[in-house]
Structures are given as C-alpha cells and as structure tokens.
Design an enzyme around this catalytic site. Structure first.
Site, PDB file in Angstrom:
ATOM      1  CE  LYS A   1      -8.507   9.667  -0.746  1.00 34.85           C
ATOM      2  NZ  LYS A   1      -9.695   9.876   0.092  1.00 34.85           N
ATOM      3  CB  THR A   2      -6.658   2.171   0.375  1.00 36.73           C
ATOM      4  OG1 THR A   2      -5.516   2.989   0.663  1.00 36.73           O
ATOM      5  CG2 THR A   2      -6.345   0.726   0.723  1.00 36.73           C
TER       6      THR A   2
ATOM      7  CG  ASP B   1      -3.134   1.146  -2.605  1.00 38.62           C
ATOM      8  OD1 ASP B   1      -1.916   1.394  -2.558  1.00 38.62           O
ATOM      9  OD2 ASP B   1      -3.876   1.244  -1.616  1.00 38.62           O
TER      10      ASP B   1
ATOM     11  CG  ASP C   1      -2.086   0.905   1.141  1.00 35.80           C
ATOM     12  OD1 ASP C   1      -1.959   1.981   0.521  1.00 35.80           O
ATOM     13  OD2 ASP C   1      -3.154   0.571   1.693  1.00 35.80           O
TER      14      ASP C   1
ATOM     15  CE1 TYR D   1      -6.879  -4.583   4.372  1.00 35.26           C
ATOM     16  CE2 TYR D   1      -8.461  -3.256   5.579  1.00 35.26           C
ATOM     17  CZ  TYR D   1      -7.361  -3.348   4.757  1.00 35.26           C
ATOM     18  OH  TYR D   1      -6.739  -2.214   4.322  1.00 35.26           O
TER      19      TYR D   1
ATOM     20  CG  HIS E   1      -1.510   8.562   4.863  1.00 37.63           C
ATOM     21  ND1 HIS E   1      -2.223   9.468   4.103  1.00 37.63           N
ATOM     22  CD2 HIS E   1      -1.852   7.332   4.407  1.00 37.63           C
ATOM     23  CE1 HIS E   1      -2.958   8.813   3.218  1.00 37.63           C
ATOM     24  NE2 HIS E   1      -2.753   7.510   3.377  1.00 37.63           N
TER      25      HIS E   1
ATOM     26  CG  ASP F   1      -1.115   4.218   2.746  1.00 38.35           C
ATOM     27  OD1 ASP F   1      -1.141   4.966   1.752  1.00 38.35           O
ATOM     28  OD2 ASP F   1      -1.996   4.226   3.624  1.00 38.35           O
TER      29      ASP F   1
END
Length: 398
Positions: free
Chosen positions: A65-66, A231, A30, A149, A189, A185
C-alpha cells in the site's frame, strides 16, 4: 611551517570533501508497475535508465500500500518498525484509527527516522515536494523546505520547484529532494493497469521526468543523482469477484474491522476475550473460499511483528478478488494493490548520476534497501536500527 602545512592539508581535505558531495533527487511515481516502461511507452525514463541502472523490479513491503511503502523507502524499515502499517489501521492501545496523513496532526503515529531527518540532523538540508508524512514534525523536525502533502499542485509546478531548489546558493541549497506524482496510480485504480488512461498518465509523467532531468543538466551545475521509484505495482480487479464484508457477519460491537480492500483487518475491542477472538477466527477459516486467514508464521515472514497495530485476524485475498461493503450495483472493475508481493506488485527502480555506475544487471530487490543507499550517496551516518542492507545496492555506486 608545520602549522602552514597543516592548514593546507586541512583545506585540501575540505576541497576533496566538497568535490565528493553528492545531491540526491528521489522521485516516486505512485503505482508505476515495473513493466510500464515497455507496456505503455516511457522513452525518457528508458533513456535515463540506460544512463544508469534499472532493476528487474522493486519489491514492496507488506502490505503493498502507498503509505507503508513510502515510509519504508525513506526509513529502511518494515512497517511494524516505522509505525505506518497500512493506509488505514487501528491501534488497540490508543483505541484510535489512523488514516492517511494523520501523522501531520500527531507525529507520534510515526516511530522512526526518515531520510530527511537523518540529513537535517547531520547538517544536510532536505526538501520535499510531497511524500507521505513528509510534513509531519517527526523527532521535532521537518525538512528545511516542504509542501503540505494534501495541497493541490500542478505536476509541472513540482518540477519547477525542484529545479529552483537546486539553483539556490550553496548554503541554502538542499542536497536531498523528494518529489511525488500520483496520477498513474489514480488512473490504475479507476481503469485498470492495461487501460489507455494509464498509458496516457505514464506518458505525461514520462515527459515531466524527461524535462526535469534535462533542466537539471541545462540550468544547474550540481552533481545530481536521480532515483526513480514507485511504491507498488497494480493488478486488475473485477466486480464479480468482490467479497461482501457484511456477509461475513463480524460483530462490530466486539471487533474493530478495517477494510483495506485486499485485506480485512480485525482487532478485538477491550472487553472482547481471547476465546471470542479464536472462535471468530475458526469460523472465518471454515468460511474461507475467496480469501485466506493469514497464519502467524506467514505474517512473521512478511515482517509483521507483535504490537498494538497488529490485527488479531487478517483475511487476505489474491487478485482479482477484493473486499467491499458496496452494494452490487455500485461495484466496478478496475485496479488495485495491497496483495502479497508478486510481479504485478513490483514497482520501478531507476538510478543515474555521477555517483552511479552505468549498465549492469540488477535483480529485483526490496525497497527497504534504498534508505542506506541514499545515506551512502549523501555521506550520512546511520543513526537507527534498520532492516535494509547497504550491501544490496553498494555494487551500483561508483
């Protein structure tokens, strides 16, 4: 005699088919931007790319977006078709908000056939160690093996489990495995794409990928094709360029407002008239300075089609600007994604294995083309209409 010849031919065909059966291990990192291999140093991924193919970039679908992009990778469809049009959005028919992972509780949010379902429906076992919505019971099915998840799991545990799946007896062994790592990811951020924290995260994931590829060779005799993707990429954002949503004075008694940071999505409520929606749109167009009001033509070009999940008004930004509801003293510089496709939003694509050619240039392409590519490697017949085109990646198959 003829019967014997027929049996022998049938057995020969089965042997050829078995010899050609390939396994696909799809790993998502990601937020791994297309240039992180060189920028932050990822020698294992670089070496794997030299053994196969690496593209100049992997273009995300809109929005970058993811959840929308992970679903597009495994369905070959634009978000308007697979149903997950953003990480968070509103559906005017259901009068409900979707937030990341809601498909696990209610799979009707998804209107699609992911690659693990396609495989299972055709007798190929699949396994997922994290992938957005991979544990949702889509079309009444889940992969043969999966992990929730949201369940915390050390990154090395994920590698160990994928190797263990590949070591199962043939009858139980999955030929499609997906894995997922989020740390790159997360650091992007918090600290921005060029930070030393992102560099550290890249090195950590690079070591894991190198270990996985080595163990596949050392501990299994399965013909594995490894596909590494991300992604989206990441752009730097700044606190001083953040746009205060409250200053736009949108009447939330009349409109549902979903702040997606790089986009503001505005949906009229049931009692709100078309005239009131157009009046708001015109006012916002006059206010626009750091943002744009997306036109219908632009949205259509980005694959957005009409439906209850399409906002009536979409406000878009470009880096380093984002939307926020935080007070000024709580705003911080960092990184994000979700902007229109650009080089900063491009992700990673690397593929190697016995069914993949080595070397050759591969231009940047949209991630919707990965689904038919994987189906071809696995010998699966497509069962639904997709936006991806198998011809895009056909030249890299042996």
């Amino acid at each position: 005699m003829k019967q014997l010849v027929g049996v022998l031919l049938a057995l020969a065909c089965l042997q050829v088919q078995a010899a050609e059966e390939q396994t696909v291990v799809l790993i998502s990192i990601d937020g791994f931007r297309h240039d992180y291999i060189e920028l932050h140093g990822a020698p294992n991924i670089a070496k794997i790319a030299e053994q196969g193919v690496r593209s100049d970039g992997l273009m995300p679908v809109y929005p970058s977006k993811t959840f929308p992009n992970h679903l597009s990778i495994v369905t070959g469809q634009y978000p308007s078709k697979h149903g997950i049009v953003d990480n968070n959005f509103y559906d005017t028919e259901r009068q409900q908000r979707y937030k990341m992972g809601d498909g696990v509780k209610d799979s009707t949010w998804l209107t699609t056939l992911p690659i693990w379902n396609l495989a299972e429906f055709q007798g190929v076992k699949a396994a997922t160690f994290f992938w957005p919505e991979s544990e949702a019971r889509i079309n009444g099915r889940t992969p043969s093996y999966y992990f929730n998840y949201s369940t915390p799991a050390p990154n090395r545990q994920r590698i160990n489990q994928m190797v263990e799946w590949l070591k199962l007896p043939e009858a139980a062994r999955p030929r499609l495995i997906t894995g997922y790592f989020s740390i790159v990811d997360t650091m992007g951020h918090r600290f921005g794409p060029e930070s030393h924290q992102v560099a550290k995260a890249v090195k950590h994931v690079d070591e894991l990928i190198g270990e996985l590829w080595q163990r596949i060779h050392d501990e299994t005799d399965v013909p594995v094709n490894l596909i590494l993707v991300s992604d989206h990429g990441m752009s730097q954002i700044t606190a001083q360029d953040m746009i205060d949503v409250n200053a736009l004075n949108i009447n939330e008694d009349m409109f549902e407002v979903v702040n997606a940071q790089t986009r503001l999505m505005i949906y009229p409520k049931e009692e709100t008239t078309e005239q009131q929606t157009q009046e708001l749109k015109q006012r916002l167009m006059q206010q626009a300075a750091q943002f744009v009001v997306e036109s219908e033509q632009q949205l259509a070009q980005l694959g957005v089609t009409d439906g209850p999940r399409k906002p009536a008004i979409v406000l878009g930004t470009q880096a380093p600007a984002t939307f926020t509801t935080r007070p000024q003293d709580q705003r911080k510089d960092g990184g994000t994604h979700g902007f229109h496709s650009s080089r900063d939003m491009d992700g990673l694509f690397v593929a190697t294995g016995p069914a993949i050619k080595q070397g050759g240039e591969l231009k940047r392409f949209s991630n919707i083309h990965i689904y038919p590519f994987m189906a071809k490697l696995l010998g699966l017949e497509l069962m639904t209409e997709i936006d991806g085109d198998a011809a895009v990646l056909a030249p890299i198959i042996r």
